[in-house]
Write an enzyme that holds these catalytic residues in place. Structure first.
Site, short mmCIF file in Angstrom:
data_model
loop_
_atom_site.label_atom_id
_atom_site.label_comp_id
_atom_site.label_asym_id
_atom_site.label_seq_id
_atom_site.Cartn_x
_atom_site.Cartn_y
_atom_site.Cartn_z
N CYS A 44 5.12 0.19 7.72
CA CYS A 44 4.83 1.31 6.84
C CYS A 44 6.11 1.66 6.09
CB CYS A 44 4.36 2.50 7.67
SG CYS A 44 4.01 3.97 6.69
N LEU A 45 5.97 1.94 4.80
CA LEU A 45 7.15 2.28 4.00
C LEU A 45 7.79 3.59 4.46
CD1 LEU A 45 5.72 1.29 0.51
CD2 LEU A 45 7.60 0.15 1.71
N GLN A 81 2.97 9.98 0.81
CA GLN A 81 4.25 9.29 1.02
C GLN A 81 5.26 9.57 -0.09
OE1 GLN A 81 2.26 5.29 1.99
NE2 GLN A 81 4.08 5.25 3.27
N HIS A 131 -2.98 8.06 6.26
CA HIS A 131 -1.92 8.92 5.69
C HIS A 131 -2.51 10.21 5.12
CE1 HIS A 131 1.72 6.58 6.05
NE2 HIS A 131 1.19 5.51 5.49
N HIS A 146 -5.14 2.00 7.15
CA HIS A 146 -3.76 2.51 7.26
C HIS A 146 -3.50 3.57 6.18
CE1 HIS A 146 0.72 1.85 7.91
NE2 HIS A 146 0.67 2.55 6.78
N GLU A 147 -3.85 3.24 4.93
CA GLU A 147 -3.55 4.18 3.84
C GLU A 147 -4.36 5.47 3.98
OE1 GLU A 147 -0.98 3.65 2.29
OE2 GLU A 147 -0.85 1.54 2.82
N GLY A 165 0.82 -1.20 0.00
CA GLY A 165 0.00 0.00 0.00
C GLY A 165 0.86 1.25 0.00
NI NI Z 1 2.06 3.61 5.59
#
Ligand code: NI
Length: 185
Positions: free
Chosen positions: A102-103, A52, A148, A144-145, A47
């Site tokens: 998370c990235l 991000q 953001h 989660h996304e 995701g």
């Molecule tokens: Ni994330």
């Protein structure tokens, strides 16, 4: 088409709310979708939200691979899905804890409570409405996304930061636990 750098916790794009997309069919959104798809694939995640890559727009991309699917109702594999201006409606108040990474917090993971079942809505790149009911990891990744887009990173959702740690260390601990069960002393 480009692979873009993923910004990490501390970057202002990750702590401010993103703006709604005015026209989902705009060429700039098609470009953004391509960039997000390539960036996500290169990063090896499931995701990615536009902030991000430091783009403050309400756009997320995710998929649910077969091996993340549980046997609970409304869970299932999902193809790569680009959601524009997504909205989430919790379908029950039950919160379930699960591990998330998370990235933008590379290497870390933690136990995060999320609504067990949700309905989400949004637009695709053609401006068509998408509406799905989700549970399990599917519900988790969407929550989660979408967080953001409101400038929220998962540690802010954790009930306790005690489980926040490095995934590699947890993998090692789990292997040790399995070995300890097989060969008790
Ligand atoms: Ni994330």
């Amino acid at each position: 088409m480009s692979i873009l750098p993923i910004v990490r916790a501390g970057h202002p794009a990750l702590s401010s709310p993103s703006k709604p997309v005015a026209d989902a069919t705009d060429a700039a959104i098609a470009q953004l979708a391509q960039d997000m798809a390539e960036t996500l694939q290169a990063a090896g995640g499931v995701g990615l939200a536009a902030p991000q890559i430091a783009v403050p727009l309400r756009v997320v991309l995710f998929y649910v691979p077969e091996h993340r699917v549980s046997d609970i109702a409304d869970d299932g594999p999902q193809p790569p899905t680009l959601l524009i201006n997504p909205e989430i409606e919790p379908l029950d108040q039950e919160m379930v804890e699960g591990w998330e990474g998370c990235l933008s917090l590379p290497g870390l993971c933690g136990l995060v409570p999320r609504h067990a079942r949700i309905r989400y809505r949004g637009l695709d790149r053609a401006g068509n409405r998408i509406e799905r009911v989700a549970a399990g990891f599917h519900a988790r990744v969407v929550q989660h996304e979408c967080d953001h887009l409101d400038g929220v990173l998962y540690p802010a959702r954790m009930r306790s930061l005690a489980s926040l740690g490095y995934a590699e260390e947890y993998s090692a601990a789990r292997a040790a636990a399995a070995a300890a069960q097989k060969e008790p002393v």
